[in-house]
Scaffold this motif. Structure first.
Motif, PDB file in Angstrom:
ATOM      1  N   ASN A   1       0.855  -1.190   0.000  1.00 15.50           N
ATOM      2  CA  ASN A   1       0.000   0.000   0.000  1.00 15.50           C
ATOM      3  C   ASN A   1       0.888   1.236   0.000  1.00 15.50           C
ATOM      4  N   LEU A   2       0.427   2.294  -0.620  1.00 16.16           N
ATOM      5  CA  LEU A   2       1.156   3.560  -0.644  1.00 16.16           C
ATOM      6  C   LEU A   2       0.573   4.495   0.399  1.00 16.16           C
ATOM      7  N   THR A   3       1.432   4.975   1.275  1.00 13.46           N
ATOM      8  CA  THR A   3       1.025   5.947   2.288  1.00 13.46           C
ATOM      9  C   THR A   3       2.036   7.085   2.309  1.00 13.46           C
ATOM     10  N   ILE A   4       1.623   8.193   2.896  1.00 10.39           N
ATOM     11  CA  ILE A   4       2.540   9.322   3.014  1.00 10.39           C
ATOM     12  C   ILE A   4       3.750   8.940   3.860  1.00 10.39           C
ATOM     13  N   GLY A   5       3.529   8.165   4.900  1.00 15.80           N
ATOM     14  CA  GLY A   5       4.632   7.730   5.742  1.00 15.80           C
ATOM     15  C   GLY A   5       5.650   6.914   4.965  1.00 15.80           C
ATOM     16  N   LEU A   6       5.184   6.035   4.092  1.00 13.73           N
ATOM     17  CA  LEU A   6       6.099   5.226   3.289  1.00 13.73           C
ATOM     18  C   LEU A   6       6.843   6.095   2.286  1.00 13.73           C
ATOM     19  N   LEU A   7       6.136   7.022   1.635  1.00 12.96           N
ATOM     20  CA  LEU A   7       6.774   7.890   0.643  1.00 12.96           C
ATOM     21  C   LEU A   7       7.765   8.845   1.291  1.00 12.96           C
ATOM     22  N   ASP A   8       7.526   9.201   2.563  1.00 10.28           N
ATOM     23  CA  ASP A   8       8.462  10.074   3.277  1.00 10.28           C
ATOM     24  C   ASP A   8       9.835   9.427   3.433  1.00 10.28           C
ATOM     25  N   GLU A   9       9.891   8.110   3.378  1.00  9.71           N
ATOM     26  CA  GLU A   9      11.162   7.413   3.539  1.00  9.71           C
ATOM     27  C   GLU A   9      11.989   7.413   2.262  1.00  9.71           C
ATOM     28  N   LEU A  10      11.410   7.905   1.160  1.00  7.92           N
ATOM     29  CA  LEU A  10      12.073   7.857  -0.141  1.00  7.92           C
ATOM     30  C   LEU A  10      12.576   9.228  -0.548  1.00  7.92           C
ATOM     31  N   THR A  11      13.702   9.244  -1.214  1.00  8.25           N
ATOM     32  CA  THR A  11      14.232  10.444  -1.846  1.00  8.25           C
ATOM     33  C   THR A  11      14.172  10.256  -3.345  1.00  8.25           C
ATOM     34  N   ILE A  12      13.614  11.235  -4.040  1.00  6.80           N
ATOM     35  CA  ILE A  12      13.525  11.127  -5.493  1.00  6.80           C
ATOM     36  C   ILE A  12      14.931  11.178  -6.065  1.00  6.80           C
ATOM     37  N   ASN A  13      15.326  10.109  -6.717  1.00  6.56           N
ATOM     38  CA  ASN A  13      16.685   9.995  -7.230  1.00  6.56           C
ATOM     39  C   ASN A  13      16.641   9.607  -8.698  1.00  6.56           C
ATOM     40  N   LEU A  14      17.089  10.495  -9.565  1.00  9.31           N
ATOM     41  CA  LEU A  14      17.135  10.208 -10.994  1.00  9.31           C
ATOM     42  C   LEU A  14      18.537   9.829 -11.443  1.00  9.31           C
ATOM     43  N   GLY A  15      19.479   9.834 -10.521  1.00  7.78           N
ATOM     44  CA  GLY A  15      20.851   9.549 -10.898  1.00  7.78           C
ATOM     45  C   GLY A  15      21.123   8.090 -11.179  1.00  7.78           C
ATOM     46  N   ASN A  16      20.244   7.204 -10.685  1.00  8.57           N
ATOM     47  CA  ASN A  16      20.477   5.774 -10.898  1.00  8.57           C
ATOM     48  C   ASN A  16      19.568   5.192 -11.962  1.00  8.57           C
ATOM     49  N   VAL A  17      18.984   6.052 -12.810  1.00  8.31           N
ATOM     50  CA  VAL A  17      18.153   5.575 -13.907  1.00  8.31           C
ATOM     51  C   VAL A  17      19.054   5.179 -15.070  1.00  8.31           C
ATOM     52  N   PRO A  18      18.953   3.951 -15.558  1.00 10.68           N
ATOM     53  CA  PRO A  18      19.813   3.528 -16.670  1.00 10.68           C
ATOM     54  C   PRO A  18      19.616   4.406 -17.900  1.00 10.68           C
ATOM     55  N   ASP A  19      20.692   4.619 -18.634  1.00 12.55           N
ATOM     56  CA  ASP A  19      20.682   5.320 -19.917  1.00 12.55           C
ATOM     57  C   ASP A  19      20.444   6.828 -19.792  1.00 12.55           C
ATOM     58  N   ARG A  20      20.423   7.374 -18.580  1.00  8.73           N
ATOM     59  CA  ARG A  20      20.339   8.829 -18.432  1.00  8.73           C
ATOM     60  C   ARG A  20      21.744   9.410 -18.367  1.00  8.73           C
ATOM     61  N   ASP A  21      21.933  10.517 -19.058  1.00 11.16           N
ATOM     62  CA  ASP A  21      23.245  11.141 -19.136  1.00 11.16           C
ATOM     63  C   ASP A  21      23.193  12.476 -18.405  1.00 11.16           C
ATOM     64  N   ALA A  22      23.867  12.564 -17.281  1.00  6.96           N
ATOM     65  CA  ALA A  22      23.853  13.804 -16.499  1.00  6.96           C
ATOM     66  C   ALA A  22      24.461  14.959 -17.276  1.00  6.96           C
ATOM     67  N   ALA A  23      25.499  14.677 -18.082  1.00  4.79           N
ATOM     68  CA  ALA A  23      26.154  15.736 -18.844  1.00  4.79           C
ATOM     69  C   ALA A  23      25.242  16.333 -19.897  1.00  4.79           C
ATOM     70  N   ALA A  24      24.229  15.592 -20.318  1.00  2.12           N
ATOM     71  CA  ALA A  24      23.297  16.083 -21.328  1.00  2.12           C
ATOM     72  C   ALA A  24      22.069  16.735 -20.708  1.00  2.12           C
ATOM     73  N   GLY A  25      22.058  16.917 -19.389  1.00  2.00           N
ATOM     74  CA  GLY A  25      20.930  17.552 -18.734  1.00  2.00           C
ATOM     75  C   GLY A  25      19.760  16.629 -18.493  1.00  2.00           C
ATOM     76  N   GLU A  26      19.977  15.307 -18.575  1.00  2.00           N
ATOM     77  CA  GLU A  26      18.891  14.360 -18.404  1.00  2.00           C
ATOM     78  C   GLU A  26      18.657  13.997 -16.943  1.00  2.00           C
ATOM     79  N   VAL A  27      19.505  14.482 -16.059  1.00  2.00           N
ATOM     80  CA  VAL A  27      19.326  14.246 -14.630  1.00  2.00           C
ATOM     81  C   VAL A  27      19.222  15.607 -13.950  1.00  2.00           C
TER      82      VAL A  27
END
Length: 209
Positions: free
Chosen positions: A149-175
């Motif tokens: 189940n999704l709750t605010i308490g569970l989501l509070d434990e997460l940090t939105i992280n786009l750096g570990n998405v495969p095939d994203r290039d930080a140098a190209a502004g994709e992160v």
């Protein structure tokens, strides 16, 4: 446009332009990516080099090449939460997402009940990509923890992280930099401070013994 896949995409778009079809393409920061601009091959780096965007008299103010002139750029802003219409659109989007979620212990109106819409907007700023990542990570955690189940308490434990998405290039502004998440973490660190109880301040001088 420094990757081979990017250049292949540009070649494919140019091939499709000769067909009598209508293309609807979606992307992020298209003007800055150089995807629609003409470039020259740099033999030293083996990459395409693009000139800066020039503004001219055309239906698209940013059109500088034949490729760009064949497209109408439509900018889509993030969702807003400051007008009734904006709130309605945001909740309708969340309603569409929650219909696709399959969690064994999910409650009715999983993403649209109580304060969940406001919470999700505050975490993501109305940006669809960040919302998608937060919900995906939340569902993964819900399944792995057995909560299902999704709750605010569970989501509070997460940090939105786009750096570990495969095939994203930080140098190209994709992160993109997530200032709200970073600022929040830094604020907690500053507020918490350092525990100095066990600091060694040295022994008493012999004259005071």
């Amino acid at each position: 446009m420094h990757r081979e896949d990017d250049q292949d995409t540009l070649d494919l778009i140019r091939d499709l332009m000769s067909l009598n079809v209508t293309l609807v393409l979606i992307g992020v920061n298209i003007p800055g990516s150089g995807l629609l601009r003409e470039g020259r091959h740099d033999p030293r780096s083996g990459q395409l080099v693009f000139p800066p965007v020039k503004r001219g008299r055309s239906y698209n103010d940013e059109a500088a090449t034949q490729t760009e002139r064949r497209f109408d750029m439509v900018n889509l802003d993030p969702f807003h939460y400051d007008t009734p219409a904006g709130i309605t659109a945001w909740i309708a989007h969340l309603n569409g997402i929650e219909k696709q979620l399959r969690l064994f212990r999910s409650t009715p109106r999983l993403l649209t009940r109580n304060t969940m819409p406001e919470y999700l907007f505050r975490r993501t700023g109305g940006i669809v990509g960040l919302l998608k990542r937060l919900i995906e990570d939340g569902c993964t955690k819900a399944v792995e923890s057995g909560k299902e189940n999704l709750t605010i308490g569970l989501l509070d434990e997460l940090t939105i992280n786009l750096g570990n998405v495969p095939d994203r290039d930080a140098a190209a502004g994709e992160v993109p930099a997530l200032k709200s998440e970073a600022d929040s973490a830094q604020g907690q660190q500053r507020k918490r401070g350092r525990n100095t109880v066990f600091d060694d301040r040295g022994g008493r001088p012999a004259a005071d013994a």
